[in-house]
Enzyme design. Sequence first.
Site, PDB file in Angstrom:
ATOM      1  N   SER A 139       0.851  -1.196   0.000  1.00  0.00           N
ATOM      2  CA  SER A 139       0.000   0.000   0.000  1.00  0.00           C
ATOM      3  C   SER A 139       0.880   1.237   0.000  1.00  0.00           C
ATOM      4  CB  SER A 139      -0.869   0.010   1.258  1.00  0.00           C
ATOM      5  OG  SER A 139      -1.388   1.302   1.492  1.00  0.00           O
ATOM      6  N   TYR A 151      -2.662  -1.012   9.922  1.00  0.00           N
ATOM      7  CA  TYR A 151      -2.665  -1.272   8.483  1.00  0.00           C
ATOM      8  C   TYR A 151      -1.315  -0.903   7.862  1.00  0.00           C
ATOM      9  CZ  TYR A 151      -4.344  -1.101   3.632  1.00  0.00           C
ATOM     10  OH  TYR A 151      -4.508  -1.300   2.281  1.00  0.00           O
TER      11      TYR A 151
END
Length: 256
Positions: A139, A151
């Site tokens: 990401s 995350y």
Amino acid sequence: MDNPMPTVLVTGGASGIGAAICRLIVERGGSAGIIDLDEDKGTALANELGENAGFARADICDETQLTDAYEKLEGSLPPIGGLVTCAGVSPTRLPIEDYPLEEFRRLLDNHASGTFLTCKVVGSKLTARGGGAIVTISSALSVRPGPMLGYGAGKAAVLNLTQSLAVHWGKQSLRVNTIVPGWVDTPFIRRQEEAGRDLSPIRGVTPMGRLVKPEEVAEVAWFLLSPAASAMTGAAVVVDCGVTLGGGWLPYGELP
Ligand SMILES: NC(=O)c1ccc[n+]([C@@H]2O[C@H](COP(=O)([O-])OP(=O)(O)OC[C@H]3O[C@@H](n4cnc5c(N)ncnc54)[C@H](O)[C@@H]3O)[C@@H](O)[C@H]2O)c1
């Protein structure tokens, strides 16, 4: 992958980026093995794609379920030569002072441990078969900071794991690369907007002024899986409409 069209296993293949990758692979004459927790969506996509696709339900954080899924798909599809680790869960945006450890662990575990286990189960089978290609999904938050702590840490772990495995499997003809997506227009993003996160500032600062389409990530995954990328391993390929560039990223506290 020597053959440009072997079977590719795709975790998280029932939705979003993973589903777009499965569709592209089958459209181009390959086969897709969909591994996902979502039985309804996974079965529906496998039915839509026909005989060149199969579905197996598994949690990527469970080694036994992953091994069973591999064996089920191996038995019903042409030889497996590739893997895309796309399964992932939405981030939680909180300052560290309010961030529950359990939530941090849940997000870290889903992305870091889930990718680790999938690569462990499938990678060892691929090397035994003479090699292949793995594409992980990291990401933009792995290379640019944001208050999505569990995350971001999980995705940074995916990036590092990818590079370590690229070195580990380099001489066994198993290439391992990662895609670093910016914001991609999938149910993952739409769920966050439905939950009240205003993502419009992201669109505003992205140099190309829009989100990435899942099909655009699928094209890059296809390339990385294919013999056209035969000298690429350990690469982090950014697919983000320019959002991680300087001037295209919001300050830490302003990230929605
Ligand atoms: N959409 C974005 O903006 C974006 C940006 C950067 C990275 N990513 C990453 O891309 C990947 C795909 O995201 P997406 O946008 O397609 O999301 P999505 O929600 O559309 O699809 C994710 C899929 O993963 C499955 N899944 C979740 N946890 C699982 C588990 N433990 N075991 C098996 N399957 C599981 C879900 O059932 C779902 O089908 C994720 O890893 C996500 O973190 C997405």
